[in-house]
Write an enzyme that holds these catalytic residues in place. Structure first.
Site, PDB file in Angstrom:
ATOM      1  N   HIS A   1      -4.417   0.585  -2.382  1.00 57.49           N
ATOM      2  CA  HIS A   1      -5.030   0.051  -3.611  1.00 57.49           C
ATOM      3  C   HIS A   1      -6.095   1.019  -4.150  1.00 57.49           C
ATOM      4  O   HIS A   1      -6.307   1.107  -5.358  1.00 57.49           O
ATOM      5  CB  HIS A   1      -5.675  -1.313  -3.344  1.00 57.49           C
TER       6      HIS A   1
ATOM      7  N   CYS B   1       1.414  -9.105  -1.434  1.00 55.65           N
ATOM      8  CA  CYS B   1       0.137  -8.665  -1.996  1.00 55.65           C
ATOM      9  C   CYS B   1      -0.420  -9.750  -2.923  1.00 55.65           C
ATOM     10  O   CYS B   1       0.335 -10.367  -3.686  1.00 55.65           O
ATOM     11  CB  CYS B   1       0.365  -7.377  -2.794  1.00 55.65           C
ATOM     12  N   LEU B   2      -1.721  -9.956  -2.854  1.00 56.64           N
ATOM     13  CA  LEU B   2      -2.362 -10.939  -3.740  1.00 56.64           C
ATOM     14  C   LEU B   2      -2.121 -10.588  -5.209  1.00 56.64           C
ATOM     15  O   LEU B   2      -2.107 -11.472  -6.062  1.00 56.64           O
ATOM     16  CB  LEU B   2      -3.879 -10.967  -3.478  1.00 56.64           C
TER      17      LEU B   2
ATOM     18  N   GLY C   1      -6.539  -8.959   4.044  1.00 58.92           N
ATOM     19  CA  GLY C   1      -7.305  -7.866   3.460  1.00 58.92           C
ATOM     20  C   GLY C   1      -7.399  -8.022   1.966  1.00 58.92           C
ATOM     21  O   GLY C   1      -6.624  -8.762   1.349  1.00 58.92           O
TER      22      GLY C   1
ATOM     23  N   HIS D   1      -2.302  -0.717   3.741  1.00 57.70           N
ATOM     24  CA  HIS D   1      -2.002  -1.473   2.511  1.00 57.70           C
ATOM     25  C   HIS D   1      -3.224  -1.474   1.581  1.00 57.70           C
ATOM     26  O   HIS D   1      -3.096  -1.200   0.384  1.00 57.70           O
ATOM     27  CB  HIS D   1      -1.609  -2.917   2.879  1.00 57.70           C
ATOM     28  N   GLU D   2      -4.393  -1.759   2.153  1.00 59.65           N
ATOM     29  CA  GLU D   2      -5.610  -1.828   1.317  1.00 59.65           C
ATOM     30  C   GLU D   2      -5.993  -0.454   0.777  1.00 59.65           C
ATOM     31  O   GLU D   2      -6.419  -0.330  -0.371  1.00 59.65           O
ATOM     32  CB  GLU D   2      -6.772  -2.433   2.113  1.00 59.65           C
TER      33      GLU D   2
ATOM     34  N   GLN E   1      -8.656  -4.826  -6.706  1.00 54.86           N
ATOM     35  CA  GLN E   1      -7.903  -6.052  -6.982  1.00 54.86           C
ATOM     36  C   GLN E   1      -8.713  -7.085  -7.762  1.00 54.86           C
ATOM     37  O   GLN E   1      -8.158  -8.035  -8.305  1.00 54.86           O
ATOM     38  CB  GLN E   1      -7.408  -6.687  -5.671  1.00 54.86           C
TER      39      GLN E   1
HETATM   40 ZN   LIG Z   1      -2.352  -5.732  -1.923  1.00 55.76          ZN
END
Ligand SMILES: [Zn+2]
Lengths: 174, 172
Positions: A143, A97-98, A47, A139-140, A52
């Site tokens: 953000h 997480c990225l 995702g 999770h997304e 981000q």
């Molecule tokens: Zn993340």
């Protein structure tokens, strides 16, 4: 299409509450393509959320359909102005997480959710999700609230036996 | 040569140990890397990756706080680096009556299965007359969770309960 730069924590743009998307136009569709390109260019994320890459709008992409071990899923999803309208159960799982490289931790998420979101055409859709896909969505969506999984960490050590008890109870019910 | 040293301290648990030790390290200009600190059997144990100038100076600087809290300490030059985490893909939990050799038995089976341990903690719960042994291991393993499960079942006594779970890390 372009691969965009992924913001890394700490960055104030990752802490802002995202604005709703109002126009479902060609510019939005181009951005969605870029965001997906960015997700695919990285280290195997299931995702990615618009904030981000510095676009603080309510848009995320989730796709767990290509994972090695399959889980129930709805395929490739672009979720715009998403909202979770029902939660059920809870489960501990490992997340990374990225925007937070080289760190993973345990997070408690709802096991089942009902999600409402618009697609890139602006149509409202509803999904019943569970397990890994529900976790990815939660999770997304964090953000979009300016939150990271770091804000929800639980101890790696203390949760385990609680988790077992929960699973046993769930099994007994089933 | 690596810039890192590993500082190990242990002593009777008291309030303020962490604050006192880290204050000295900060004053000496030491940078902390990864650390692990916990209470074990009423003692407090600390392991800290340090990057600092002269080892001798650090030991000297710590001597006062070591005396105050009756800490034993030890400093080793280590080959180390940050940003080198491995992700565990399997978790093994074991619990049963406290028994001599349980950790050795379990880890022997896991080692034979090619599991490399990233994190292990064990604890004794229950009471003095009826101790309960708990063991949690996370590691990286090529074998499937099912295969490890079978190997453990074959090797361990019936009264030892365990489970092997795959850890799937969500990246998003
Ligand atoms: Zn993340």
């Amino acid at each position: 299409m372009a691969v965009l730069e992924i913001l890394k924590h700490p960055d104030v743009r990752l802490q802002q509450v995202a604005e709703p998307v109002e126009r479902f136009d060609a510019a939005l569709h181009r951005f969605i393509d870029d965001l997906e390109q960015t997700r695919l260019a990285g280290p195997g994320a299931v995702g990615i959320a618009a904030p981000q890459v510095g676009e603080v709008i309510q848009l995320v992409i989730v796709d767990i359909s290509t994972m090695k071990k399959p889980h129930p899923n709805h395929g490739h999803l672009v979720l715009i102005n998403p909202e979770i309208i029902k939660w059920k159960g809870h489960e501990v799982g490992r997340e990374g997480c990225l925007s937070v490289p080289d760190f993973t931790g345990n997070v408690i998420r709802a096991q089942q959710i009902v999600l409402q979101a618009q697609n890139p055409q602006g149509e409202v859709q509803r999904f019943e999700m569970q397990g890994f896909e529900a976790r990815a969505v939660q999770h997304e969506l964090d953000h979009l609230e300016g939150m990271l999984f770091l804000d929800r960490l639980v101890s790696r050590r203390s949760d385990l036996f609680a988790r077992k008890v929960f699973q046993k109870k769930a099994k007994n019910r089933g | 040569m690596s810039e890192w040293t590993m500082l190990t301290l242990v002593g009777r648990d008291q309030e303020g140990i962490v604050a006192a030790v880290t204050a000295v390290l900060h004053k000496e200009g030491c940078q902390l890397g990864e650390t692990s600190m916990m209470r074990l059997g009423g003692n407090f144990s600390m392991m800290l990756m340090l990057s600092c100038g002269a080892e001798v100076a650090v030991l000297e600087a710590l001597s006062e706080v070591a005396e105050q809290f009756e800490l034993r300490l030890h400093l080793d030059q280590i080959e180390a680096q940050l940003h080198d985490h491995r992700q565990a893909n399997v978790r093994v939990t074991v619990h049963g009556a406290d028994r001599i050799g349980l950790v050795a038995e379990v880890t022997a089976v896991l080692a034979a299965g090619g599991l490399s341990v990233l994190d292990l903690c064990s604890d004794v719960a229950g009471s003095a007359d009826k101790p309960l042994y708990l063991l949690q291991i996370e590691g990286v393993c090529e074998l499937s969770a099912e295969a490890l499960q079978l190997a453990l079942r074959a090797a361990l006594d019936e009264d030892v309960q365990f489970s092997v779970d795959e850890i799937e890390t969500l990246l998003g």
